[in-house]
Design an enzyme around this catalytic site. Sequence first.
Site, PDB file in Angstrom:
ATOM      1  N   LYS A 162     -48.210   5.553  16.512  1.00 47.80           N
ATOM      2  CA  LYS A 162     -47.590   4.386  17.151  1.00 47.80           C
ATOM      3  C   LYS A 162     -47.016   3.425  16.098  1.00 47.80           C
ATOM      4  O   LYS A 162     -45.889   2.963  16.223  1.00 47.80           O
ATOM      5  CB  LYS A 162     -48.646   3.689  18.032  1.00 47.80           C
ATOM      6  CG  LYS A 162     -48.111   2.517  18.835  1.00 47.80           C
ATOM      7  CD  LYS A 162     -48.881   2.334  20.123  1.00 47.80           C
ATOM      8  CE  LYS A 162     -50.242   1.698  19.930  1.00 47.80           C
ATOM      9  NZ  LYS A 162     -50.191   0.271  19.569  1.00 47.80           N
ATOM     10  N   SER A 163     -47.798   3.128  15.072  1.00 42.94           N
ATOM     11  CA  SER A 163     -47.336   2.185  14.039  1.00 42.94           C
ATOM     12  C   SER A 163     -46.064   2.698  13.370  1.00 42.94           C
ATOM     13  O   SER A 163     -45.111   1.945  13.139  1.00 42.94           O
ATOM     14  CB  SER A 163     -48.412   2.016  12.968  1.00 42.94           C
ATOM     15  OG  SER A 163     -49.543   1.407  13.527  1.00 42.94           O
ATOM     16  N   SER A 177     -54.417  -8.415   8.531  1.00 42.40           N
ATOM     17  CA  SER A 177     -53.555  -7.941   9.617  1.00 42.40           C
ATOM     18  C   SER A 177     -52.262  -7.351   9.083  1.00 42.40           C
ATOM     19  O   SER A 177     -51.453  -8.041   8.463  1.00 42.40           O
ATOM     20  CB  SER A 177     -53.236  -9.099  10.571  1.00 42.40           C
ATOM     21  OG  SER A 177     -52.157  -8.739  11.408  1.00 42.40           O
ATOM     22  N   ASP A 192     -58.663  -0.090  15.234  1.00 46.91           N
ATOM     23  CA  ASP A 192     -58.435   0.275  16.639  1.00 46.91           C
ATOM     24  C   ASP A 192     -59.469   1.280  17.168  1.00 46.91           C
ATOM     25  O   ASP A 192     -59.420   1.650  18.344  1.00 46.91           O
ATOM     26  CB  ASP A 192     -57.034   0.879  16.798  1.00 46.91           C
ATOM     27  CG  ASP A 192     -55.941  -0.163  16.590  1.00 46.91           C
ATOM     28  OD1 ASP A 192     -56.203  -1.364  16.829  1.00 46.91           O
ATOM     29  OD2 ASP A 192     -54.825   0.220  16.195  1.00 46.91           O
TER      30      ASP A 192
END
Length: 453
Positions: free
Chosen positions: A29-30, A175, A329
């Site tokens: 996804k990233s 982050s 995650d």
Amino acid sequence: MLMTHSERTPYISSKAKPLTGSPVIPGDKSISHRALMFGGLAIGKTTITGLLEGEDVLCTAEAMRQMGATITRFDDGTWECHGVGIGGLKEPEAALEMGNSGTSTRLLMGLVGGHNITATFIGDASLTKRPMNRVIIPLEQMGVTFQAREGGRLPVTSTGPKTLMPIEYRLPVASAQVKSAILLAGLSAMGKTTVIEEKPTRDHTENMLRHFGIEVEVKDLEDGGQAISVTGQKDLKGATIIVPSDPSSAAFPTVAALINQGSEIMLENTLMNDRRSGIYDTLIEMGADITYSNERNDGGEPVCDMYIKASQTLKGITVPAERVPSMIDEFPILSIAAACAKGTTIMTGLEELRVKESDRLLMMYNGLKACGVDCEMGEDSLTIHGDGSAPLGLNKNVTPIETALDHRIAMSFLVLGTVSKNPITIDDAAPIRTSFPDFIDLMNTLGTDLKPA
Ligand code: S3P
């Protein structure tokens, strides 16, 4: 079409057969988000294969199209982008619909902030609760102006300045989204933008910018952190991207196979970047039988094939807090493995879990308790006591597990239902489409019994 809260699809997970097979796990996804953003900005043609076609990534594609990028999907699943060049994004006519996707929102806020245009970001009920101040604060320092709801919540409207100022910014939270937002804005700034991170977070932005011809400087600092810099106003050059399978998605069938006796699965072509592989290190420490083979480098990212065999009972461990960013995650699915393990698993340093698609600490704690698992929650910690046998699951007629528009909570409890004594119903499987659209079919092909409830 994007889901709304009224379109809930409850699902039930009952005992699985041993899982067997070699399914194709969807693209990371990233990396998929970044491939579309960079392809939509680069001069020339970008070709992407293996793109994750989940709702989150489709939001990024649509937003880039609204701002002038040409993005086409061919019937064979290949995507092609023709970008607008640095400074070339046009003002969108309508609000940018970000759905459930924090990555689309935060990275695009950076990219858009580097352009002298106004754009409004909107999202679903989960995204609308998430904090955006973490990107608004540094972008304001660069000269972007924002209108947002209290606490920097969506809807947010941003207007980029005529000339963006480069900054040096020390991340107050570990982050990758914030780091990336600043670096992406920095692509338009006059001069060098530097982000300092104390703990290493995923580095796909850095890796992929290099792949698109941008120089990214990384300096190790004496305090153990790193300073990452880009110099702005240089165009990206179109590239070829092969997106490897997402290790965060692969973690769901991996844990399902580990806890269902007799299972053996092969997951080929999985991204194995050491800033993403914390879940696998942890499972191996718990006694999991996971073997890596064919380790290679594909398009700037390490990739391997993984062979997973059901383990003798996993054992509880203490997860080192410094490992958290490399498995940020994966705590929901790790909690399921821990609930089936023998002994106590202690997870600390989890404060960021409270601001993901849901408050994941609370959702996991509540759900595990409802399934008869002995666990305790702290401000930023979760402790799970397992006795090595399958948890009870949900008693008849109790309310389904609440998933709060969070794909990973939904998938985690469906995995627990494959071994628990009673089946487990979740209130909504629809959010799984954001990251793993084929999850139900893929898992059922392996041997699970997941059905609409
Ligand atoms: C992501 C970074 C992480 C992660 C998210 C994807 C990214 O978020 O949780 O799913 O692609 O940069 P944070 O940067 O907020 O930790």
